[in-house]
Design a protein around this motif. Structure first.
Motif, PDB file in Angstrom:
ATOM      1  N   HIS A 213       0.545  -8.985   4.490  1.00 57.00           N
ATOM      2  CA  HIS A 213       1.928  -8.533   4.296  1.00 57.00           C
ATOM      3  C   HIS A 213       2.477  -9.075   2.972  1.00 57.00           C
ATOM      4  O   HIS A 213       3.164  -8.371   2.228  1.00 57.00           O
ATOM      5  N   ALA A 214       2.201 -10.372   2.712  1.00 53.26           N
ATOM      6  CA  ALA A 214       2.711 -11.003   1.492  1.00 53.26           C
ATOM      7  C   ALA A 214       2.205 -10.281   0.248  1.00 53.26           C
ATOM      8  O   ALA A 214       2.969 -10.053  -0.702  1.00 53.26           O
ATOM      9  N   LEU A 215       0.929  -9.898   0.242  1.00 58.80           N
ATOM     10  CA  LEU A 215       0.376  -9.168  -0.904  1.00 58.80           C
ATOM     11  C   LEU A 215       1.096  -7.839  -1.115  1.00 58.80           C
ATOM     12  O   LEU A 215       1.294  -7.396  -2.251  1.00 58.80           O
ATOM     13  N   HIS A 216       1.495  -7.206  -0.024  1.00 60.70           N
ATOM     14  CA  HIS A 216       2.244  -5.951  -0.105  1.00 60.70           C
ATOM     15  C   HIS A 216       3.550  -6.164  -0.881  1.00 60.70           C
ATOM     16  O   HIS A 216       3.982  -5.304  -1.651  1.00 60.70           O
TER      17      HIS A 216
ATOM     18  N   HIS B  72      -2.692   2.473  -4.759  1.00 63.55           N
ATOM     19  CA  HIS B  72      -2.188   3.534  -3.876  1.00 63.55           C
ATOM     20  C   HIS B  72      -1.558   3.028  -2.584  1.00 63.55           C
ATOM     21  O   HIS B  72      -0.905   3.797  -1.873  1.00 63.55           O
ATOM     22  N   VAL B  73      -1.760   1.748  -2.249  1.00 63.18           N
ATOM     23  CA  VAL B  73      -1.156   1.204  -1.025  1.00 63.18           C
ATOM     24  C   VAL B  73      -0.221   0.041  -1.354  1.00 63.18           C
ATOM     25  O   VAL B  73       0.991   0.126  -1.161  1.00 63.18           O
ATOM     26  N   LEU B  74      -0.774  -1.057  -1.883  1.00 60.14           N
ATOM     27  CA  LEU B  74       0.026  -2.274  -2.056  1.00 60.14           C
ATOM     28  C   LEU B  74       1.143  -2.107  -3.081  1.00 60.14           C
ATOM     29  O   LEU B  74       2.288  -2.487  -2.835  1.00 60.14           O
ATOM     30  N   SER B  75       0.823  -1.538  -4.235  1.00 62.40           N
ATOM     31  CA  SER B  75       1.834  -1.431  -5.291  1.00 62.40           C
ATOM     32  C   SER B  75       2.755  -0.230  -5.108  1.00 62.40           C
ATOM     33  O   SER B  75       3.869  -0.225  -5.614  1.00 62.40           O
ATOM     34  N   ALA B  76       2.279   0.769  -4.381  1.00 60.66           N
ATOM     35  CA  ALA B  76       3.047   2.020  -4.263  1.00 60.66           C
ATOM     36  C   ALA B  76       4.221   1.913  -3.303  1.00 60.66           C
ATOM     37  O   ALA B  76       5.184   2.681  -3.390  1.00 60.66           O
TER      38      ALA B  76
ATOM     39  N   GLU C  52       8.877   9.417  -7.021  1.00 66.04           N
ATOM     40  CA  GLU C  52       9.635   8.256  -6.550  1.00 66.04           C
ATOM     41  C   GLU C  52      11.129   8.585  -6.462  1.00 66.04           C
ATOM     42  O   GLU C  52      11.794   8.245  -5.486  1.00 66.04           O
ATOM     43  N   GLU C  53      11.645   9.274  -7.472  1.00 63.62           N
ATOM     44  CA  GLU C  53      13.064   9.673  -7.453  1.00 63.62           C
ATOM     45  C   GLU C  53      13.333  10.644  -6.315  1.00 63.62           C
ATOM     46  O   GLU C  53      14.356  10.546  -5.621  1.00 63.62           O
ATOM     47  N   SER C  54      12.405  11.568  -6.106  1.00 64.21           N
ATOM     48  CA  SER C  54      12.543  12.528  -5.015  1.00 64.21           C
ATOM     49  C   SER C  54      12.565  11.830  -3.665  1.00 64.21           C
ATOM     50  O   SER C  54      13.360  12.171  -2.778  1.00 64.21           O
TER      51      SER C  54
ATOM     52  N   SER D 252      14.484  -0.406  -2.532  1.00 62.57           N
ATOM     53  CA  SER D 252      14.413   0.134  -1.161  1.00 62.57           C
ATOM     54  C   SER D 252      13.119   0.905  -0.911  1.00 62.57           C
ATOM     55  O   SER D 252      12.835   1.297   0.213  1.00 62.57           O
ATOM     56  N   LEU D 253      12.325   1.121  -1.977  1.00 60.21           N
ATOM     57  CA  LEU D 253      11.049   1.834  -1.833  1.00 60.21           C
ATOM     58  C   LEU D 253       9.852   0.959  -2.212  1.00 60.21           C
ATOM     59  O   LEU D 253       8.728   1.452  -2.301  1.00 60.21           O
ATOM     60  N   THR D 254      10.067  -0.336  -2.474  1.00 62.40           N
ATOM     61  CA  THR D 254       8.953  -1.173  -2.910  1.00 62.40           C
ATOM     62  C   THR D 254       8.513  -2.141  -1.812  1.00 62.40           C
ATOM     63  O   THR D 254       9.229  -2.379  -0.841  1.00 62.40           O
ATOM     64  N   GLY D 255       7.314  -2.703  -1.999  1.00 57.46           N
ATOM     65  CA  GLY D 255       6.798  -3.702  -1.056  1.00 57.46           C
ATOM     66  C   GLY D 255       6.637  -3.142   0.337  1.00 57.46           C
ATOM     67  O   GLY D 255       6.062  -2.065   0.536  1.00 57.46           O
ATOM     68  N   THR D 256       7.170  -3.878   1.304  1.00 59.35           N
ATOM     69  CA  THR D 256       7.005  -3.494   2.716  1.00 59.35           C
ATOM     70  C   THR D 256       8.047  -2.476   3.171  1.00 59.35           C
ATOM     71  O   THR D 256       8.152  -2.192   4.365  1.00 59.35           O
TER      72      THR D 256
END
Length: 682
Positions: A472-475, A642-646, A128-130, A485-489
């Motif tokens: 989209h909302a679940l994302h 691996h998709v929604l939370s990542a 995530e940091e990378s 800047s790297l979470t959700g959508t």
């Protein structure tokens, strides 16, 4: 005091809509920008050697107040705007553009970012940091950090102009959509229209001081039923041309010059930054990677879909000839006769289904689907302030009752709301100093309003739209990362449609429909044979629909990969590009580009292909759910993790493969849509 500049003393620190006035926005934005600039100055002024924490992480954490205020403001400008808000937007937009450029063109700041980036191999960063370091460095380079002063000055000018032109495009379209109304005074002209549509038109007439008549507008809950059911062909034609000619009439709300200027400036900006075109610039940060790959993907879809589309149109044309002896099938006839044919072939139509889809039941249904898959629950909370009485607010909790998010739902059309449906957020998720700041998520739609005698009853397409936006909302709701800047959508735009489009699949499943589809008067569950007819009719006109989407995606790519000076006119260029995907007669004096808000007002420029790209992913992903059971919790856990939370914490293909165990196959989409020949399906 300005409520936007005070701590939000509201449930879950939600936006204090009940206290915010229009005059608060401009001074709040100005003050927030001033504070953010001080935060940036403290990063560059430090004598410390640049490292991940004091530079990259510090930059990520800066400007939170700017983000909060601007998200509140621009969400209102889309969902509850007026002339005053639009005027303020024209003042605020260049301030935000200049602020963004001040950061990305700050030489001292870029040198620190660059110094950290050059040490990347020795920093022992998490994935995530990378990703944050890569994204931060690229955002500077892709926004002019390596330009000389002349180039930087020109880039600022271009960005300011583009932000203003985008607003202008949207304002023109909203005005043209609101300005037209078709008053019907003779009851005979309403033949074919369902009672609910007639009642809604009478209600609209009353609201517009035309009581005793019926008024139809260009808002989709009014426009689509009229085009689908009205027997009066001349009125269908009138409404069709009003809709298709929005912002293409040579008046003060015409968008032709706006479009030409936008594409010229986007091209100039891309070339200034060293790219061959705006499409090349955009696609560098997409799964598709290049215009050539997108074009090849779209051509492959067209190869499979066009023969089917031509058969679709031929079937509807023959049917119209039999039914009405039409000399030729025109665009304003297509929805009308295709709906009749669908009913005849499958004994199904929207009016038959709508009684089973009362809005409140569908909402509870989608909540139940989320609960069965992810264990989350939605509890209405009336203490959360809203910007309009129509908006309903919920607290979202995890299985153990832990707070996950705030969810806003805004379902009905009004003059201050743009057409369409979308998901947005007022606050993204992030973690800092051991605190997990949870997101505030919203979906905005334009569904049929309740009338005096009926609740809001949705068409099947509207049910699908609700599930789509809820995906989209679940994302956003299930986001679980460190950096906002790297979470959700906040993912690649050709990956962002996967969570939304995969959710649409559930509405074709009996196991799902049985949860909520019940007759609004009798409470009777939707009959099994009706569900089977929905499934049987799922691919009705799928070739036609696919070709239409491919045409729009090719039009988008053409606008953003063609040399701007070679474009003769908006009309001529559009006709030339759409010609290979035209399967119905061209309607003169109409234009798609002039109201194509996805690419000229929203963020889909050189990205409209994403919808079809994500369909490949969603068809492949849902195959996995079907193999294991559509409510299988382990499959849902994999998708959530691996998709929604990542979010965007890793490259999307890596995340997808971790969920699915393999790369997606386009065959799943072609098979689902019935576009593969029987021999090639084996």
């Amino acid at each position: 005091m300005n409520p936007l500049l005070e701590p939000f003393n509201t449930p879950f620190e939600t936006a204090p809509f009940d206290r915010i006035k229009n005059e608060h926005f401009l001074p709040a934005v100005q003050e927030a920008i001033a504070q953010a600039k001080q935060e940036i100055a403290s990063i560059t002024a430090t004598g410390n050697t640049p490292d991940f924490t004091n530079t990259i992480e510090a930059l990520e954490r800066s400007g939170k107040l700017v983000n909060t205020i601007s998200s509140i403001f621009f969400n209102l400008n889309a969902a509850e705007t007026n002339e005053e808000i639009q005027r303020i937007a024209r003042e605020i937009s260049p301030l935000l553009t200049a602020y963004s450029n001040d950061i990305l063109l700050d030489e001292a700041l870029f040198k620190r970012v660059q110094a950290v980036y050059q040490q990347k191999a020795s920093l022992k960063l998490s994935k995530e940091e990378s990703m944050l370091l890569d994204k931060t460095y690229k955002s500077f380079v892709r926004n002019g950090a390596n330009l000389d002063e002349t180039g930087k000055t020109r880039l600022r000018e271009i960005d300011t102009q583009l932000s203003q032109l985008s607003l202008e495009f949207g304002e023109h379209l909203l005005h043209e959509t609101n300005a037209f109304q078709m008053e019907v005074t003779a009851k005979d002209d309403l033949k074919g229209l369902p009672e609910s549509v007639v009642e809604a038109a009478a209600q609209t007439a009353k609201e517009k001081d035309k009581e005793g008549s019926w008024v139809f507008t260009l808002h989709l809950p009014s426009y689509l039923p009229f085009m689908t059911y009205a027997e009066n062909r001349s009125l269908r034609e009138k409404l069709f041309y009003a809709y298709g000619s929005r912002c293409f009439q040579g008046n003060e709300y015409d968008n032709q010059q706006v479009i030409l200027t936008i594409v010229h400036l986007r091209e100039e900006r891309a070339k200034l930054l060293g790219y061959a075109s705006h499409a090349d610039y955009i696609l560098e940060e997409r799964m598709a990677e290049s215009p050539a790959k997108v074009i090849s993907f779209l051509n492959d879809l067209l190869f499979h879909a066009k023969p089917v589309a031509l058969l679709d149109v031929e079937e509807v044309t023959d049917y119209a000839q039999q039914q009405a002896n039409l000399p030729s099938l025109q665009r304003w006839d297509f929805a009308f006769f295709s709906e009749k044919l669908k009913k005849e072939k499958y004994s199904i139509d929207d009016e038959m289904l709508k009684p089973y889809f009362q809005l409140e039941n569908v909402v509870q249904g989608v909540f139940e689907v989320a609960n069965r898959l992810y264990g989350i629950q939605f509890k209405e909370n009336k203490s959360i302030p809203t910007y309009h009485p129509d908006v309903v607010t919920y607290e979202v909790q995890d299985e153990d009752g832990k707070h996950l998010a705030v969810f806003y739902a805004d379902f009905f059309p009004r003059e201050g709301k743009r057409n369409g449906a979308w998901m947005t957020s007022y606050r993204g998720q992030n973690k800092q100093a051991g605190i997990d700041k949870r997101p505030h998520i919203s979906i905005v739609c334009n569904f049929t309003k309740p009338t005096l005698t009926k609740p809001s009853l949705l068409t099947f397409n509207e049910v699908t739209t609700l599930f789509h936006e809820f995906g989209h909302a679940l994302h956003g709701i299930l986001a679980n990362g460190t950096y906002e800047s790297l979470t959700g959508t906040n993912v690649y735009w050709d990956f962002v449609e996967l969570p939304s489009q995969v959710m649409e699949n559930w509405v074709y499943e009996k196991e799902c429909l049985d949860l909520f589809a019940k007759h609004y008067q009798t409470g009777e569950k939707i009959p099994a044979e009706l569900i089977q007819r929905i499934r049987d009719s799922a691919n009705f006109l799928s070739g036609y629909a696919t070709v239409r989407q491919v045409g729009l995606a090719q039009l988008d790519m053409a606008w953003h990969s063609t040399t701007a000076t070679s474009i003769p006119s908006v009309d001529t260029f559009e006709k030339q590009i759409l010609q290979p995907t035209q399967v119905l007669p061209v309607a003169e004096n109409t234009n798609t580009s002039c109201s194509f808000s996805h690419i000229f007002q929203g963020g889909y420029s050189a990205g409209y292909y994403s919808y079809k790209w994500a369909e490949v992913l969603d068809a492949d992903a849902f195959e996995f759910f079907q193999e294991k059971g559509i409510f299988n919790r382990e499959t849902a856990r994999l998708f959530r993790t691996h998709v929604l939370s990542a979010g965007g914490s890793e490259p999307p293909m890596e995340l997808y493969k971790r969920f699915r165990g393999k790369e997606p196959s386009a065959k799943a989409l072609l098979k689902r849509a019935g576009l593969l020949k029987a021999t090639s399906e084996k």
